[in-house]
Structure formats: C-alpha cells, structure tokens
Motif scaffolding. Structure first.
Motif, PDB file in Angstrom:
ATOM      1  N   THR A 105       0.809  -1.095   0.127  1.00 57.88           N
ATOM      2  CA  THR A 105       0.125  -0.092  -0.048  1.00 57.88           C
ATOM      3  C   THR A 105       0.768   1.270  -0.304  1.00 57.88           C
ATOM      4  O   THR A 105       2.056   1.317   0.376  1.00 57.88           O
ATOM      5  N   GLY A 143     -11.326   3.967  -0.306  1.00 61.21           N
ATOM      6  CA  GLY A 143     -10.355   3.107  -0.997  1.00 61.21           C
ATOM      7  C   GLY A 143      -9.440   2.698   0.001  1.00 61.21           C
ATOM      8  O   GLY A 143      -9.304   3.253   1.093  1.00 61.21           O
ATOM      9  N   THR A 197      -4.138   1.287  -7.191  1.00 57.35           N
ATOM     10  CA  THR A 197      -5.807   1.491  -7.069  1.00 57.35           C
ATOM     11  C   THR A 197      -5.627   2.997  -6.685  1.00 57.35           C
ATOM     12  O   THR A 197      -4.817   3.711  -6.292  1.00 57.35           O
ATOM     13  N   SER A 198      -6.928   3.504  -6.742  1.00 55.83           N
ATOM     14  CA  SER A 198      -7.029   5.046  -6.371  1.00 55.83           C
ATOM     15  C   SER A 198      -7.839   5.329  -5.161  1.00 55.83           C
ATOM     16  O   SER A 198      -8.720   4.307  -4.724  1.00 55.83           O
ATOM     17  N   PHE A 212      -3.576   8.556  -6.945  1.00 53.00           N
ATOM     18  CA  PHE A 212      -3.323   6.904  -7.405  1.00 53.00           C
ATOM     19  C   PHE A 212      -2.160   6.396  -6.561  1.00 53.00           C
ATOM     20  O   PHE A 212      -1.303   7.249  -6.482  1.00 53.00           O
TER      21      PHE A 212
END
Ligand SMILES: *[C@@H]1O[C@H](CO)[C@@H](O)[C@H](O)[C@H]1NC(C)=O
Ligand SMILES: *[C@@H]1O[C@H](CO)[C@@H](O)[C@H](O)[C@H]1NC(C)=O
Ligand SMILES: *[C@@H]1O[C@H](CO)[C@@H](O)[C@H](O)[C@H]1NC(C)=O
Length: 350
Positions: A141, A156, A162-163, A181
């Motif tokens: 992450t 999120g 990922t965004s 992002f």
C-alpha cells in the motif's frame, strides 16, 4: 510436494554418487516424460559403451549418461525469480534452486523449487514461472499519514495500483486533487489535498456573563474562549470553549445563574448540612444549585420533618408543607418554632 520434487529431494539426499543399485533409482516412468528424451536405459555400465556410465537419471530411471555433460548455466535473467546452484558444478545431477522474488509465487503456490541437471542436459521440471501472488500484492500500500486520516475520510484501501478519494471530515471544500493514485513504487501520484480553512462563528452572548476574548467575526480552529459571570452569578457549564476543526465550538456556551433569596425569615433552614437562621447567611441568599432544607410540622404530632428545595437560577420556592411563623410566634415562643422542636421519629412520617 509433488512427485517430481519428492524424487528430487531423494536425489538431494543421496547426492551425486553413481547409483548402480536399481533399488534406489525409480523405474523409468513411461509416458510421463513426454517433453524429454530419456537416454538409453541400462542396468550396468557395461550396457553403455566406453564414454557413458549407467547412472540414475530421475524419472528416466537408470540410463546411459555422460557424467561430464553440463546443463545451461548461467540461466537467462528472469525478472521475477532468482536461480542459484546448490552444487559446485552444473553438470549431470547438479541441483539448482529457483526462488521467486517477494510477492511472487509458482503455480504450485510455493515460492521455490529445485531442478536437477538431467542426462539430456536439461534442468528437470517445467520452466518455473513466478507470478504475482494476489494475497501478497494486496498488502502493498501507499502510506497514509495520521494527519491525512485525521483530516479526511478516505474511500479506497490505498493498495498499489488503485485510487483513493478524499472528503474533508469537517465537511469543508477540498483544495487540490480529490482523487489520488497509489503507484507501483508505493508513492502517491499527487500530493495530498488540503481542506479549506475552517472558522467558528462568534459564540452566542451569555446573559449576566462576559466573554474573555477579542471580539472577532470568525475564530480560527483551536481558538479558546473563556467565560466569566457577573458578580453573584454562578457559571453553569464550561468555563472555556474551543473552536474545533469542523467549525463547531467544543460545547454550547455556559449560563450564568442567579442566586436565590432564601424564602424564609423566622425559621432555621439547613444549607450544606448546617442549620442556620436565614439572616445569618450572607445577603440571605444561596447560590444556584444549592439545596435548602425546610422544617415542616407534622399534621397531628408535635414534631418536625424536612423538605428540600433546590435553587435554580434565582428561583427557590418553599415546599408546600412549610408555614412561615408569625412575628408573634417568632418573638414570644422561639423555642416552639417548627424548626426548633424535635424531629419526628422515622415511623411518624410516611
Ligand atoms: C515512483 O514512481 C513514479 C512514477 O513511476 C516516479 O515519478 C517517482 O519519481 C517514483 N518515486 C520514487 C521515490 O521512486
Ligand atoms: C464537530 O465535531 C464534534 C466532535 O468531534 C462533534 O461532536 C460535533 O457534532 C461536530 N459538529 C458538526 C457540525 O459536525
Ligand atoms: C442537591 O440535591 C441533589 C439531589 O439530592 C443533589 O444531586 C445535588 O448534588 C445537591 N446539591 C448540592 C449543592 O449539594
């Protein structure tokens, strides 16, 4: 462990010695080695001619091999895996470990495999392909510092690739990009946005009190306001309120509560556990919230019981049972006043 790896582990234990004893070498598995050519089978060196020996060649079983022949080494560079020789050479029966890079696994789910240099000069088994492991990849992450999670509600999970979406916890408008992002290298594509500066509105006035602060049209987050009450008024509520990051004050403003005149003159009353004449009390007044206990006469017996009332912002009523003595009663028979006679037994009062 699959069967090939089991066999290879047997090989790893028995080493590279020539296994003439067919009991230690598996029988040739016909059909399972379709992709490789097994050398000529044998039972003894004499079956193989002068340049070859009868050696155990994994799933090919005892075969005629030239022990000096080598398998490809070094191997072509692989992005997701690392290969390491476990044997001093890369010749027949040498062992090779292929280990996937962190976050990658083999189709078997394991992160490493062992390959053996076969008689056909190829490393045993399928070409290992390390692919990104979904569970491990999810762990990667981008960082979300505390000041960001304290300021924003984040939509999120901040996983690589990922965004996320920001919204200000205060409800204020965002300055900057509302979306971000998480890049491969675990950094954010954009800087975190900021929430538009928040102010608190001036707090409401407090009757009979003062605000101890510079008068402003708006107050910054963290600003403290102190309250004082006029003389003889009691502060009921917080002495200080703070402008919170969502533009609200930490509490509603306090009240300044008035004192109460003791509504009795010719009887003693109990205040704070002490029995006193009202004229002995300063200004004959009690502060807001104080309890005043009055003495009432038993309807039939010559004894007294008590009833308590609380001063609330200037209002203190006598209990219904209380009777103010007359001036004559007070002057002529002070010892017979209800507040001075003996108290009723607990059984006398319902
Ligand atoms: C991370 O990757 C991005 C895009 O590939 C690049 O612009 C940035 O400089 C990298 N940051 C670091 C710290 O490597
Ligand atoms: C502001 O925050 C405080 C404490 O977190 C909360 O009690 C209050 O309801 C919030 N006010 C608004 C208008 O959201
Ligand atoms: C007055 O009485 C009430 C109820 O019995 C009690 O909660 C309160 O603390 C008392 N007030 C004072 C100032 O003693």
């Amino acid at each position: 462990m699959d069967r090939a790896l089991l066999l290879l582990s047997m090989w790893a234990l028995t080493g590279t010695v020539s296994l003439q004893d067919s009991g230690s070498c598996p029988e040739r598995l016909v059909g399972e080695e379709g992709r490789r050519m097994c050398p000529r089978p044998c039972k003894a060196d004499s079956d193989c001619g002068s340049k070859r020996q009868c050696l155990c060649d994994g799933q090919c079983g005892l075969s005629c091999v030239a022990p000096g022949r080598t398998c490809p080494w070094p191997l072509p560079h692989s992005e997701n895996a690392e290969a390491r020789l476990l044997s001093p050479t890369h010749s027949f029966s040498a062992l090779l470990e292929v280990r996937c890079k962190p976050g990658f696994t083999l189709p078997s789910g394991m992160d490493a495999t062992i390959r053996r240099c076969q008689g056909d000069r190829q490393w045993s088994g399928d070409e290992p392909i390390c692919t990104e492991s979904p569970e491990l990849a999810a762990v990667q992450t981008c960082p979300l510092p505390e000041e960001v999670t304290n300021t924003f509600s984040i939509q999120g999970d901040a996983a690589v690739g990922t965004s996320i979406r920001y919204s200000c916890l205060s409800g204020a408008d965002i300055v900057g990009s509302r979306e971000n992002f998480c890049q491969e290298n675990q950094t954010w594509q954009y800087p975190h946005p900021i929430c538009k500066k928040v102010y608190c509105q001036p707090p409401t006035e407090v009757e009979q009190g003062y605000v101890v602060a510079v008068q402003k049209t708006e107050y910054e987050v963290g600003f403290d306001i102190h309250y004082l009450c006029k003389r003889n008024f009691l502060l009921d509520g917080p002495q200080m309120i703070t402008c919170l990051s969502n533009g609200s004050w930490s509490a509603p403003p306090p009240h300044c509560r008035a004192r109460c005149l003791i509504p009795a003159e010719r009887s003693r009353v109990m205040i704070g556990g002490v029995k006193r004449w009202p004229f002995d009390v300063t200004d004959a007044m009690v502060p807001h919230g104080e309890n005043v206990t009055f003495f009432c006469k038993h309807p039939r017996k010559q004894c007294s019981f008590t009833a308590t009332q609380t001063c609330f912002n200037g209002k203190l009523q006598t209990p219904a049972c209380y009777l103010e003595p007359t001036w004559l009663q007070y002057k002529l028979f002070p010892h017979r006043l209800v507040s001075e006679i003996e108290a009723c037994e607990p059984g006398d009062v319902e």
